[in-house]
Write an enzyme that holds these catalytic residues in place. Structure first.
Site, short mmCIF file in Angstrom:
data_model
loop_
_atom_site.label_atom_id
_atom_site.label_comp_id
_atom_site.label_asym_id
_atom_site.label_seq_id
_atom_site.Cartn_x
_atom_site.Cartn_y
_atom_site.Cartn_z
CG HIS A 72 -23.33 4.02 -2.31
ND1 HIS A 72 -22.93 3.59 -1.08
CD2 HIS A 72 -23.77 2.93 -2.97
CE1 HIS A 72 -23.15 2.29 -0.97
NE2 HIS A 72 -23.63 1.86 -2.12
CE1 TYR A 197 -18.99 7.35 5.67
CE2 TYR A 197 -17.04 7.19 7.06
CZ TYR A 197 -17.62 7.22 5.81
OH TYR A 197 -16.83 7.13 4.69
N PRO A 288 -8.55 6.81 7.36
CG PRO A 288 -8.93 4.54 7.74
CD PRO A 288 -8.06 5.68 8.14
CE LYS A 292 -12.21 12.90 0.53
NZ LYS A 292 -12.84 12.65 -0.74
CE1 TYR A 376 -18.43 9.42 0.88
CE2 TYR A 376 -17.20 9.73 2.91
CZ TYR A 376 -17.84 8.89 2.01
OH TYR A 376 -17.86 7.54 2.24
P1 FAS Z 1 0.31 1.51 -1.98
O1 FAS Z 1 0.91 1.36 -0.61
O2 FAS Z 1 -1.05 0.99 -2.25
O3 FAS Z 1 1.27 0.82 -3.07
C1 FAS Z 1 2.68 0.91 -2.95
C2 FAS Z 1 3.25 -0.31 -3.64
O4 FAS Z 1 4.67 -0.19 -3.65
C3 FAS Z 1 2.90 -1.60 -2.90
O5 FAS Z 1 2.40 -2.55 -3.80
C4 FAS Z 1 4.23 -2.03 -2.30
O6 FAS Z 1 4.34 -3.44 -2.24
C5 FAS Z 1 5.23 -1.44 -3.29
N1 FAS Z 1 6.56 -1.19 -2.72
C6 FAS Z 1 6.86 -0.74 -1.48
N2 FAS Z 1 8.20 -0.63 -1.33
C7 FAS Z 1 8.76 -1.01 -2.53
C8 FAS Z 1 10.08 -1.13 -3.02
N3 FAS Z 1 11.13 -0.81 -2.23
N4 FAS Z 1 10.28 -1.56 -4.28
C9 FAS Z 1 9.24 -1.86 -5.09
N5 FAS Z 1 7.93 -1.78 -4.69
C10 FAS Z 1 7.71 -1.37 -3.41
N6 FAS Z 1 -7.75 4.42 1.78
C11 FAS Z 1 -9.05 4.72 1.63
O7 FAS Z 1 -9.38 5.64 0.86
N7 FAS Z 1 -10.01 4.00 2.30
C12 FAS Z 1 -9.68 2.95 3.10
O8 FAS Z 1 -10.54 2.31 3.69
C13 FAS Z 1 -8.34 2.60 3.28
N8 FAS Z 1 -7.98 1.52 4.06
C14 FAS Z 1 -6.66 1.21 4.19
C15 FAS Z 1 -6.24 0.10 4.94
C16 FAS Z 1 -4.88 -0.21 5.08
C17 FAS Z 1 -4.46 -1.41 5.90
C18 FAS Z 1 -3.91 0.60 4.47
C19 FAS Z 1 -2.43 0.33 4.64
C20 FAS Z 1 -4.30 1.69 3.71
C21 FAS Z 1 -5.68 1.99 3.55
N9 FAS Z 1 -6.10 3.07 2.75
C22 FAS Z 1 -7.40 3.38 2.59
C23 FAS Z 1 -5.16 3.87 2.06
C24 FAS Z 1 -4.75 3.14 0.82
O9 FAS Z 1 -5.86 2.80 0.05
C25 FAS Z 1 -3.75 3.98 0.09
O10 FAS Z 1 -4.15 5.34 0.06
C26 FAS Z 1 -3.47 3.52 -1.31
O11 FAS Z 1 -3.11 2.17 -1.26
C27 FAS Z 1 -2.37 4.39 -1.87
O12 FAS Z 1 -1.92 3.84 -3.04
P2 FAS Z 1 -0.36 3.92 -3.44
O13 FAS Z 1 0.11 5.30 -3.23
O14 FAS Z 1 -0.27 3.27 -4.76
O15 FAS Z 1 0.40 3.06 -2.32
C1 PHB Z 2 -14.29 0.84 2.92
O1 PHB Z 2 -15.29 0.42 2.33
O2 PHB Z 2 -13.25 0.15 3.10
C2 PHB Z 2 -14.30 2.26 3.46
C3 PHB Z 2 -15.35 3.10 3.12
C4 PHB Z 2 -15.35 4.42 3.61
C5 PHB Z 2 -14.31 4.83 4.43
C6 PHB Z 2 -13.26 3.98 4.76
C7 PHB Z 2 -13.25 2.69 4.26
O3 PHB Z 2 -14.31 6.11 4.92
#
Ligand code: FAS
Ligand code: PHB
Length: 381
Positions: A72, A197, A288, A292, A376
């Site tokens: 994009h 957005y 979100p 980032k 961004y």
């Molecule tokens: P993660 O949380 O992805 O991974 C951590 C891992 O550690 C998991 O697999 C977990 O099961 C494991 N773990 C936890 N405790 C443990 C233990 N005691 N022992 C062993 N393993 C363990 N970011 C965006 O940029 N855009 C979005 O739209 C967006 N939407 C999101 C929606 C939701 C519901 C959530 C929760 C987050 C969202 N995020 C979004 C943020 C998300 O993408 C995180 O930034 C990203 O997953 C970060 O990656 P990790 O740091 O690897 O953590």
């Molecule tokens: C998504 O596609 O999940 C998404 C994209 C942009 C955002 C947040 C989430 O700022």
């Protein structure tokens, strides 16, 4: 057992770190407390910055990303019934790629398993011992002790690693928001070829996507709201109202997934305690709105991999401050985007005019648009 780096968490941070270390001949063990299916199915981020896609390609993981990712060059802002385009590539020379976090995680897990390097799912009772250093855990009913030179805490916001740092040595900053996001994955082609957005008096909405056949959409809801109070028809009604602008028509389709994500800002510092290094959501969380979260996690482990490969005290000492400068820039940008685009239920008419003025400014001033765009598309490491 013994390894150079014990990695706790098989999310994007832990898995990319393992891959970056492996290509430089450093062995690691990845420990994950959920199943492979569970980790691969978690629907989260969708936007990859150019720095993230470059890193994945450099780590040998670009094939499917380049085949299926959607590049994009711009994004849209809708407010007061009008849609405005920000040309990210013209403003910054960079673009972003739509490629779901689920796909990134699937590619990283497949690469790790293909390499035969250790990745253990469904471990439990993980305990971090920074004195030895070692990680103790149970797997398939057997107690294990993993001696390590370094431990990477990539276990997300609810993990155990941050708590392994003595409370007196950690400073945390937190901001709660008076709203959350209800997200749907819909089996319908996106109604736009770039993200929209939208700020509307009824609240924020976002039209994103996962492919040319699958749409990902969000509406602002109350933090304590319940998915049960949001039947599909109500979600679509709000999306139609909030995304409305001249010439835009929103196509509906079957809803495959629906969930509410709370919104918070959080930072813990420092990111290092002796042999323990925190990365990704284990150390910081952003709303979100600025896309980032995932990209910050990837940027942390790029710096951590370089530091562990270098191995010098200076490189390892510099890890935390190098990451925190970028983390705080992303904290501010995510907080600012969230405030500009969401309707604060406790806000007043003055707040609403400030937000509209900010939106008019970023869609009319090249300087303001460039500032939004360069945040961004992501930062140099
Ligand atoms: P993660 O949380 O992805 O991974 C951590 C891992 O550690 C998991 O697999 C977990 O099961 C494991 N773990 C936890 N405790 C443990 C233990 N005691 N022992 C062993 N393993 C363990 N970011 C965006 O940029 N855009 C979005 O739209 C967006 N939407 C999101 C929606 C939701 C519901 C959530 C929760 C987050 C969202 N995020 C979004 C943020 C998300 O993408 C995180 O930034 C990203 O997953 C970060 O990656 P990790 O740091 O690897 O953590
Ligand atoms: C998504 O596609 O999940 C998404 C994209 C942009 C955002 C947040 C989430 O700022």
């Amino acid at each position: 057992m013994r390894t150079q780096v014990g990695i706790i968490g098989a999310g994007p941070a832990g898995l990319l770190l393992a891959q970056l270390l492996a290509v430089r001949g450093i062995d690691s063990v990845v420990l994950e407390n959920h199943s492979r299916d569970y980790v691969q199915a978690r629907i989260r981020a969708g936007i990859l910055e150019q720095g993230t896609t470059d890193a994945l390609r450099d780590a040998g993981l670009g094939a499917r990303l380049d085949r299926e990712g959607l590049v994009h060059d711009g994004l849209r802002l809708t407010f007061d019934g009008e849609q405005h385009r920000l040309d990210l590539r013209a403003l910054t020379g960079r673009a972003v790629t739509i490629y779901g976090q689920t796909e990134v995680v699937k590619d990283l897990i497949a690469a790790r398993l293909d390499s035969g390097a250790p990745l253990h799912f469904e471990v439990d009772d993980v305990r971090v011992d920074v004195a030895t250093p070692a990680v103790r855990y149970r797997h398939e009913g057997v107690e294990h002790e993993l001696r390590c030179d370094a431990i990477a805490g990539c276990d997300g916001f609810h993990g155990v690693c941050r708590a392994a740092i003595p409370e007196a040595e950690v400073t945390t900053w937190e901001r709660a928001y008076p709203f959350a996001w209800l997200g749907i994955l819909a089996d319908v082609a996106p109604s736009t070829d770039e993200l929209i957005y939208a700020r509307h008096e009824r609240g924020f909405a976002l039209h994103s996507m996962r492919s040319r056949e699958r749409s990902r959409l969000y509406v602002q809801v109350d933090p304590g709201d319940d998915v049960a109070r949001w039947p599909d028809a109500r979600v679509w009604e709000e999306l139609h109202a909030r995304l409305a602008s001249d010439g835009f028509a929103l196509a509906e389709g079957p809803v495959l997934e629906k969930s509410i994500t709370p919104m918070r800002s959080f930072v813990a510092a420092p990111l290092r305690h002796g042999p323990l290094f925190l990365a990704g959501d284990a150390a910081h969380i952003v709303p979100p709105t600025g896309a980032k979260g995932l990209n910050l996690a990837m940027a942390d482990v790029l710096v951590l991999a370089d530091a562990l490969i270098d191995g010098s005290p200076a490189a390892l000492d510099a890890y935390s401050d190098r990451c925190l400068r970028r983390v705080w820039r992303a904290q501010h940008f995510s907080w600012w985007m969230t405030g500009m685009l969401h309707v604060d239920p406790a806000g007043d008419a003055y707040d609403r005019e400030l937000a509209r003025s900010q939106l008019r400014y970023v869609t009319r001033s090249r300087a303001a648009a460039t500032s939004l765009a360069e945040n961004y598309v992501g930062y140099d490491r």
